[in-house]
Design an enzyme around this catalytic site. Structure first.
Site, PDB file in Angstrom:
ATOM      1  N   LEU A 258       0.853  -1.190   0.000  1.00  0.00           N
ATOM      2  CA  LEU A 258       0.000   0.000   0.000  1.00  0.00           C
ATOM      3  C   LEU A 258       0.882   1.230   0.000  1.00  0.00           C
ATOM      4  O   LEU A 258       1.916   1.257   0.666  1.00  0.00           O
ATOM      5  CB  LEU A 258      -0.901  -0.012   1.234  1.00  0.00           C
ATOM      6  CG  LEU A 258      -1.716   1.244   1.571  1.00  0.00           C
ATOM      7  CD1 LEU A 258      -3.021   0.848   2.279  1.00  0.00           C
ATOM      8  CD2 LEU A 258      -0.939   2.236   2.445  1.00  0.00           C
TER       9      LEU A 258
ATOM     10  N   ASP B 275       0.126   5.654  -1.479  1.00  0.00           N
ATOM     11  CA  ASP B 275      -0.615   6.909  -1.351  1.00  0.00           C
ATOM     12  C   ASP B 275      -2.122   6.726  -1.137  1.00  0.00           C
ATOM     13  O   ASP B 275      -2.767   5.940  -1.845  1.00  0.00           O
ATOM     14  CB  ASP B 275      -0.453   7.758  -2.613  1.00  0.00           C
ATOM     15  CG  ASP B 275       0.983   8.055  -2.950  1.00  0.00           C
ATOM     16  OD1 ASP B 275       1.883   7.512  -2.298  1.00  0.00           O
ATOM     17  OD2 ASP B 275       1.205   8.833  -3.901  1.00  0.00           O
TER      18      ASP B 275
ATOM     19  N   ARG C  21       1.977  14.654 -12.437  1.00  0.00           N
ATOM     20  CA  ARG C  21       1.098  13.624 -11.874  1.00  0.00           C
ATOM     21  C   ARG C  21       0.318  14.120 -10.659  1.00  0.00           C
ATOM     22  O   ARG C  21       0.514  15.204 -10.170  1.00  0.00           O
ATOM     23  CB  ARG C  21       1.905  12.388 -11.487  1.00  0.00           C
ATOM     24  CG  ARG C  21       3.071  12.609 -10.539  1.00  0.00           C
ATOM     25  CD  ARG C  21       3.757  11.274 -10.239  1.00  0.00           C
ATOM     26  NE  ARG C  21       4.999  11.435  -9.482  1.00  0.00           N
ATOM     27  CZ  ARG C  21       6.205  11.567 -10.031  1.00  0.00           C
ATOM     28  NH1 ARG C  21       6.331  11.558 -11.339  1.00  0.00           N
ATOM     29  NH2 ARG C  21       7.286  11.692  -9.275  1.00  0.00           N
TER      30      ARG C  21
END
Length: 513
Positions: free
Chosen positions: A40, A42, A173
């Site tokens: 896991l 962001d 991004r």
């Protein structure tokens, strides 16, 4: 929408998660959102609708070290403490996101939720000429709509590298979108970017320190010639976006700004970013990668001025925070309790179990008298108080894996030990060191509870209060109403908290999750 790649990926995820169900996770968190298996990072797409909190997150179920395909996992909660896994939401199954459904955000509007994210593509480059910084990479901005947070419509390609300014690298991004009532548009979007410039920080260009050399190895030899910035786009329909502004500092402050966020808190405008490439001075004693915020004076759509940069969290494990507005009007922040690492410390115990990382406890934000943003665990944690122990000046409690300890009216000295190995202290000035709050692992070896973590500290003139929130394998510390925060993962042999602060009131709450 489904294709053969979608179906294959779903079967792969199903197999990984099915295998994980047969494993007992010794270090599984009780109230921090963690992956069913694998990796896991962001938090993404945070929002609340009809009383339900939704958290998407970067998910790599096939590899606990983060080397597999990146997609979005999805979990929900009614109290920000107990999370229900809803499985994978978005898969890298189109030509414009085939190497990763990267980070993004959610916008609740008109009876639906619009999800925005970066579709990552690394082009084949057999001759080795691609560095994937200035060439060989596509950073695509994608939109997906959902009416029920469970079924997702067709992916819409909104922007490609050709739609960004031509002086940028391929690194654009992490779109964060919000609605506004402003002349520049009905909706605004910020994205993080890396601008290529002719001259950079000359001091760092000639620096051969280990940190600078590591940045150059990880991010290209010319990284300190580049400038991090935030791109601001405006739209009236969420589909057609126009570049409105470019936001950065007057001097180089990192070569890439990731995970941007913008919000207004009381009368303060806050721009949150994760600047990569901070080195020298105080940065060398902190983490390799940082998260923090500037206050912004002026108009984000036109003329602005950025204030001082403040770190969100001074501990070992924190990166890529994202905020959202709850239905009752609170601004809530959730971060990744981890970070891109140079390998100096890690999470070996959970990797051995086949998973890694979690999200932080959700934190309510407010503004202090000095304009600093304060963080406190979301008030829902109090609904899980099971029992309490109270002490005057000192207190020692053992055996609980989940707890919330409040130390109020501190006057002078403060010291606490968590789980036998994590030392928290307020230290007076000595030599060249200022008065400071310190988080230190008693045993700094790789095999200790800290897995190689050593010490983090920040200057502070006084300590008035401290709050310590513990879960099975994490500790988060909030100092002076949350003006200063330290987060860390921890893997102790036994659990317990002892506090010594003469004259202070100590209240230890056992949490029942």
């Amino acid at each position: 929408m489904s294709n053969s790649l979608t179906r294959d990926l779903l079967r792969l995820v199903e197999d990984c998660e099915l295998n994980a169900k047969s494993v007992s996770y010794r270090w599984a968190q009780q109230f921090h959102l963690m992956p069913p298996c694998g990796w896991l990072n962001d938090p993404n797409g945070l929002h609340q609708r009809d009383g339900v909190f939704h958290a998407f997150y970067q998910y790599g179920p096939t590899d606990a070290e983060g080397n597999g395909s990146k997609m979005w996992g999805h979990a929900t909660s009614r109290d920000l403490m107990k999370w229900e896994d809803l499985g994978v939401a978005l898969l890298p199954d189109e030509s414009f996101d085939c190497h990763g459904v990267y980070s993004g955000s959610a916008l609740v509007h008109d009876g639906m939720v619009s999800l925005f994210y970066t579709g990552n593509v690394k082009l084949p480059c057999g001759d080795g000429s691609c560095d994937y910084i200035y060439n060989g990479r596509e950073a695509n901005t994608i939109l997906v709509n959902t009416a029920d947070d469970s079924s997702f419509g067709a992916k819409q390609l909104l922007m490609t590298n050709d739609d960004y300014p031509n002086d940028l690298s391929c690194h654009v991004r992490d779109p964060k979108v919000w609605s506004v009532d402003a002349p520049c548009g009905r909706y605004l979007m910020v994205q993080g970017a890396r601008r290529s410039v002719d001259t950079g920080n000359e001091r760092l260009q000639g620096d051969t320190s280990s940190r600078v050399e590591l940045f150059k190895r990880l991010h290209g030899a010319n990284c300190f010639s580049d400038q991090g910035e935030v791109l601001l786009f405006a739209s009236n329909n969420l589909v057609d976006w126009t570049l409105q502004n470019r936001i950065t500092t007057t001097h180089q402050f990192g070569f890439m700004w990731e995970c941007p966020d913008y919000f207004e808190l009381s009368d303060v405008s806050v721009l949150s970013v994760c600047p990569q490439g901070l080195a020298g001075a105080d940065w060398d004693r902190r983490n390799l990668y940082h998260s923090g915020y500037f206050t912004l004076d002026g108009d984000i759509c036109s003329e602005y001025e950025l204030g001082e940069f403040h770190v969100w969290d001074a501990g070992f494990d924190f990166y890529a925070p994202q905020t959202f507005r709850s239905e009752d009007g609170r601004r809530i922040l959730i971060g990744w309790m981890g970070l891109p690492s140079d390998g100096s410390y890690g999470n070996d115990p959970t990797v051995a179990e086949g998973w890694q990382h979690c999200l932080t406890v959700p934190r309510e934000l407010s503004v202090g008298a000095d304009g600093v943003v304060l963080q406190q665990p979301a008030r829902e944690i109090e609904h899980h108080y099971a029992s309490a122990h109270v002490g005057e000046g000192s207190l020692e409690v053992a055996g609980d894996t989940c707890f919330d300890v409040r130390v109020d009216d501190v006057d002078g000295a403060f010291a606490a030990t968590v789980d036998g190995e994590l030392l928290l202290s307020y230290l007076p000035a000595e030599g060249e060191l200022p008065a400071r709050f310190e988080m230190r692992f008693a045993d700094e070896s790789r095999a200790s509870a800290g897995c190689g973590r050593t010490v983090r500290w920040e200057p502070v003139d006084e300590v008035r209060n401290v709050r310590i929130v513990g879960d099975v394998s994490s500790v988060e510390v909030f100092v002076n109403d949350g003006a200063l925060v330290f987060s860390t993962r921890i893997y102790p042999e036994a659990y317990g908290v002892s506090v010594d602060a003469a004259g202070a009131k100590v209240t230890y709450h056992v949490l029942n999750i």
